[in-house]
Design a protein around this motif. Sequence first.
Motif, short mmCIF file in Angstrom:
data_model
loop_
_atom_site.label_atom_id
_atom_site.label_comp_id
_atom_site.label_asym_id
_atom_site.label_seq_id
_atom_site.Cartn_x
_atom_site.Cartn_y
_atom_site.Cartn_z
N GLY A 148 99.86 90.72 -28.98
CA GLY A 148 100.94 90.77 -28.02
C GLY A 148 100.17 89.87 -26.72
O GLY A 148 99.18 89.38 -26.68
N ASP A 149 101.16 89.40 -25.81
CA ASP A 149 100.82 88.85 -24.55
C ASP A 149 100.68 89.64 -23.50
O ASP A 149 101.36 90.70 -23.25
N GLY A 155 101.68 93.83 -18.73
CA GLY A 155 101.83 93.91 -20.23
C GLY A 155 103.65 94.08 -19.90
O GLY A 155 104.14 93.59 -19.02
N SER A 156 104.26 94.64 -21.05
CA SER A 156 105.59 94.92 -20.77
C SER A 156 106.14 96.21 -20.33
O SER A 156 107.04 96.45 -19.74
N HIS A 157 105.01 97.20 -19.89
CA HIS A 157 105.26 98.22 -19.37
C HIS A 157 104.91 97.76 -17.57
O HIS A 157 104.37 96.90 -17.33
N GLY A 198 101.69 98.60 -22.88
CA GLY A 198 103.05 98.45 -23.97
C GLY A 198 102.84 97.23 -24.62
O GLY A 198 104.06 96.43 -24.89
N VAL A 199 101.62 96.95 -24.98
CA VAL A 199 101.58 95.60 -26.04
C VAL A 199 100.88 96.10 -27.24
O VAL A 199 100.36 96.95 -27.57
#
Length: 88
Positions: free
Chosen positions: A71-72, A34-36, A66-67
Amino acid sequence: PYTGIRGRQRRLRLSGDAAARLDLSDGDLVEMIGSHAAPLRAWVLVDDDAPADTVGLDGFARRVLGVEIGGDVTLRKLITIVRPGERP
């Protein structure tokens, strides 16, 4: 979303179409990104009743990755000789 010995294995339900496109099958190990920076691993469970192009994540998984809902995440197949429920 957990199975295996003492519920230690996260399962990721994927539709048959999504699994085929990603070259994944039951028991494959994947990393979700994810974003993390930290990835989260899960064992694939192909389920034709699963929504297409969707992965269900609990609150813990969303925090680690972190989504937010909707989210993607990116899935990356990992090679392992151990299958869910087995011990090396």
